[in-house]
Design an enzyme around this catalytic site. Structure first.
Site, short mmCIF file in Angstrom:
data_model
loop_
_atom_site.label_atom_id
_atom_site.label_comp_id
_atom_site.label_asym_id
_atom_site.label_seq_id
_atom_site.Cartn_x
_atom_site.Cartn_y
_atom_site.Cartn_z
N HIS A 1 23.86 10.72 -6.17
CA HIS A 1 23.52 11.47 -4.96
C HIS A 1 23.61 12.97 -5.19
O HIS A 1 22.84 13.74 -4.61
CB HIS A 1 24.44 11.03 -3.81
N GLU B 1 -6.91 -1.81 6.26
CA GLU B 1 -5.88 -2.43 5.41
C GLU B 1 -6.29 -3.82 4.96
O GLU B 1 -5.72 -4.36 4.01
CB GLU B 1 -4.56 -2.53 6.19
N ASP C 1 -1.26 -1.67 1.83
CA ASP C 1 -1.61 -3.02 2.28
C ASP C 1 -2.97 -3.47 1.74
O ASP C 1 -3.16 -4.64 1.41
CB ASP C 1 -1.60 -3.10 3.80
N CYS D 1 -3.80 7.13 3.66
CA CYS D 1 -2.40 7.41 3.97
C CYS D 1 -1.43 6.56 3.17
O CYS D 1 -0.24 6.54 3.44
CB CYS D 1 -2.13 7.23 5.47
#
Length: 837
Positions: free
Chosen positions: A448, A685, A709, A755
């Site tokens: 982290h 999609e 997708d 996108c």
């Protein structure tokens, strides 16, 4: 709150994460008193705007309103309860005995408690009245038969379910922290076990125990729940797992650098943050806090010392988290959630308290308790999960420092910081204007601390070995965070070469950031819109600041998930409007609710499906639950009357689905008619939608291709299944041909955007532009680099390259074609491929 003469009756303390909420609740309660006085103190928030709870603040509030009549403490949720319990341990014995922690709902409970206290009730009576505050509402809204027994006496319902871990690094700190946080909000006892490894069940409220499961990507994990909300708990956690614990599937470890295996193979330093930094060595002295093995006082005093230290560290981390959210974004700030959960971990605190009671000192008890868990984490087989022991070490160091009264901060550094390791808090405090590079003897690229270093844009190398700690202060070194090298400049020529590289990279990045707010125009003058994918108002603010031209995808499902009832029209309108305000007059694209099958909602009855990705999801579910869609479209129409809004429907397969959705949109628009600033589109999609795109075009203003997708459905390769992950490449010619079909049919009629993750893939960008895509929607941090990539393109050359790619036989061949084209036409390039979120 009290003014004038105080009765000396029961005092009330309001504990909340939000100071504004607590003050509003107190103001409401005051309206019920009609001039009578009750002592009420607020212990809420870390300051006026920063959420959090603090045991020290609660202790002080209790002491302010304490009297012989005692004090009743009301709390909102989660860590507020733990903080109140810790505050009790800090009080003197006499005061502690007069305090009652009340489980009543905060607002209703406070109103009733205030009235009861003003009437002279005892603290037990005040607490009982507050606890019963919901009975009237419950009886009105959900009347029960007179012979029904209270739910507390019923046999608790039990439920269980199994899910597959899809996160790239398994249940590491962030998804595990999300799981634990959600469980703590539920009225159920929840356990979790790793079915794949055969581990025993562990309490799901303990981050330290959940991490020991070693749950990797692809592992089967079973959740079992008992209690009033058992079924809801299991459904909720299964939904959380199915949406990847809200961790982006296309950026599994924010800003992850080269894989850990490279260091294992090479045995040398590991690249942790790309770029080149040059400067004098500044050694950060590391001295482990001294732990007094012999207790300085009785167990009660030692426990008080420990919880005061824990409370101090929590307060500091919550402030750092708030600053990180402001400066670096919500995603990076979430790193600190795991630390806060560890500091509130009931298993850790109970183990430490038992050791103190047995005679250990505060420091020794804490160190031993954490060491037990760290040993279990270090024994995990996966190197990424093993690396999460860094979180434990950081928390241990901070608490021990607080016990010893020492400081744990990075001193002002000018040059290259060299250290054994850094905690996330230290990494968050680095000043990128002064720190030119970071070299850590230990650490890993996925820690982290290093995620935060990358967020600062500081070049870094980790696992460099103990010899770097012997570098003399002031020695000029080169940190090559891209290649994973630390070089002590041996000659002026060598130093000059690195300085030239560093300057070129810095100039490239600076130019990208400087030009991020400018339009992305290709070499031949074609504009490509570079928008941002968003999930929250905070994301919108960060994206606008990063130079995004618009919001290309707002994932609204996050507003609907993780709650017992759907958001109201007003709630939705508020969030959509706030996102729109972040972009000024630029358009925002809102995707309607995209859940179902793989993402269940507790308030939507959805039968089990053998293959949820091919089931009732997206627009299919929305049309069944038209009430949810109508409310969402109503909120969207309200916003679209004042600012440009695009609404798009997901998972559309047929024209009939689109027409039915448009009919509901017309209803939602009402008598005022469709807003002039509203555009309507669909997501492509499903391959069927791409192949019959021409039949959709008369009814839409734009299309957005969701390549994630579309790739999954075209290649029959589930996105979250690691065994077929190699197939799911959006540059497969079959996927590109579907994009080409859409682009060709839509050219000159409607705009086409992408996108999915391909929009920020440096190899995919020229192909998408060549296939008539006019908008790329990416994560906020990718915006500057994607705009820069567009500016290096010639659209005619892109079209020719795309034609060749459509004739290729595999994704690998397509990528080779792009690489060859880049070699033939070299251009300045960004230092690294953009990170996709």
């Amino acid at each position: 709150m009290a003014s004038g003469e105080v009765t000396g009756g029961v005092g009330i303390v309001v504990v909340s994460h939000s100071r504004a909420l607590a003050q509003a609740a107190v103001n409401l309660a005051a309206e019920m008193l009609h001039g009578q006085q009750v002592q009420i103190a607020i212990a809420a928030g870390l300051d006026e705007t920063t959420f959090g709870t603090d045991a020290i603040q609660i202790k002080a509030a209790i002491e302010r309103v304490d009297s012989p009549a005692g004090v009743v403490v009301l709390m909102d949720l989660g860590s507020a309860v733990l903080s109140a319990e810790l505050a009790l341990d800090l009080l003197a014995n006499g005061t502690r005995d007069r305090v009652v922690l009340c489980p009543a709902p905060l607002v209703e409970g406070l109103v009733v408690a205030t009235v009861a206290a003003s009437g002279g009730a005892t603290r037990e009576e005040v607490a009982a009245e507050a606890t019963a505050a919901l009975l009237g509402k419950t009886a009105h809204l959900a009347p029960v038969a007179t012979d029904a027994r209270p739910a507390a006496f019923d046999e608790p319902a039990a439920a269980s379910a199994t899910f597959t871990v899809t996160n790239a690094h398994g249940l590491h700190a962030r998804p595990a922290a999300r799981l634990v946080t959600e469980v703590r909000r539920l009225d159920a006892t929840v356990t979790i076990r790793n079915v794949t490894t055969g581990s025993p069940p562990v309490p799901a409220t303990s981050l330290s125990r959940v991490a020991t499961l070693g749950a990797l990507q692809g592992h089967q994990v079973e959740v079992a729940a008992f209690g009033r909300q058992a079924v809801s708990a299991v459904d909720h956690l299964r939904s959380l797992a199915e949406r990847n614990f809200d961790e982006p599937t296309d950026a599994p470890s924010a800003g992850t650098a080269a894989p850990l295996e490279r260091g294992v193979a090479d045995g040398g330093p590991l690249p942790a943050s790309a770029g080149i930094g040059i400067g004098p060595v500044h050694q950060l002295a590391y001295a482990a806090p001294q732990v007094d093995e012999i207790p300085a006082g009785p167990p009660t005093a030692e426990w008080r010392v420990l919880i005061e230290a824990v409370a101090e560290v929590r307060r500091g981390i919550e402030r750092i988290r708030a600053a990180a959210a402001r400066d670096l974004g919500d995603n990076d700030a979430e790193i600190f959630d795991a630390h806060l959960l560890l500091l509130a971990d009931p298993e850790l605190l109970t183990a430490a308290k038992d050791r103190v009671a047995a005679g250990a000192s505060a420091g020794a008890a804490w160190m031993a308790s954490v060491a037990d868990v760290a040993a279990q984490w270090a024994a995990l087989p996966d190197p990424y999960l093993r690396g999460r022991a860094d979180d434990l070490r950081a928390v241990t160091h901070q608490v021990l420092n607080a016990i010893a009264g020492g400081e744990d901060a990075v001193a002002a550094v000018d040059g290259v910081l060299v250290a054994q390791d850094l905690s996330p808090a230290q990494a968050a405090a680095l000043d990128p204007a002064r720190v030119r590079g970071v070299v850590l003897a230990a650490g890993s690229p996925t820690s982290h601390a290093n995620i935060l270093i990358r967020s600062h844009g500081i070049p870094a190398v980790v696992a460099a070995g103990p010899e770097v700690l012997e570098l003399a202060a002031g020695t000029t070194v080169v940190v090559d965070g891209t290649a994973g090298r630390v070089v002590v400049a041996s000659s002026r020529e060598q130093l000059a070469d690195y300085e030239h590289q560093a300057l070129a990279l810095a100039e490239q990045r600076a130019l990208e950031v400087r030009d991020a707010t400018r339009p992305a125009l290709s070499i031949d003058g074609v504009r490509v819109e570079v928008a941002a994918n968003l999930g929250s108002v905070g994301d919108a603010v960060a994206a606008a600041r990063a130079g995004a031209d618009s919001a290309g995808l707002i994932r609204t499902e996050f507003m609907f998930l993780g709650r017992a009832q759907p958001p109201s029209v007003e709630e939705q309108e508020r969030d959509y409007r706030a996102m729109a305000e972040a972009f000024g007059s630029r358009p925002i694209t809102i995707r309607t609710l995209d859940v179902g099958g793989d993402k269940s909602l507790p308030y939507v009855q959805q039968g089990a499906e053998a293959n949820p990705y091919l089931g009732r999801r997206g627009i299919r579910l929305a049309l069944v639950r038209a009430d949810l869609l109508r409310d969402q479209l109503t909120a969207i129409c309200r916003v679209a009357r004042d600012t440009p809004v695009n609404v798009m429907f997901p998972m559309v397969s047929t024209v009939d689905e689109l027409l039915r959705a448009r009919a509901i949109l017309k209803e939602a628009a009402g008598d005022e008619g469709m807003p002039a600033l509203l555009r309507v589109g669909i997501m492509i999609e499903v391959p069927a939608a791409a192949l019959k795109i021409s039949s959709f075009l008369p009814h839409i203003d734009f299309v957005s291709i969701g390549t994630n997708d579309l790739t999954q459905y075209t290649l029959a390769a589930e996105r979250g299944n690691p065994s077929v992950a190699g197939l799911a490449d959006p540059l497969d010619p079959a996927v590109l041909r579907l994009v080409a079909e859409v682009g060709h049919a839509a050219r000159g009629r409607v705009t086409v955007s992408v996108c999915g993750e391909a929009a920020a893939d440096e190899a995919a960008i020229p192909l998408l532009v060549g296939l008539s895509v006019s908008e790329l929607s990416v994560s906020a941090q990718a915006v500057p680099a994607v705009k820069a990539a567009v500016r290096r393109l010639d659209t005619q050359a892109c079209a020719a390259l795309a034609d060749r790619a459509l004739q290729a036989s595999s994704a690998a061949e397509v990528r080779s074609l792009v690489a060859a084209a880049n070699t033939a036409s070299p251009a300045p390039r960004a230092s690294r491929r953009p990170t996709v979120a």
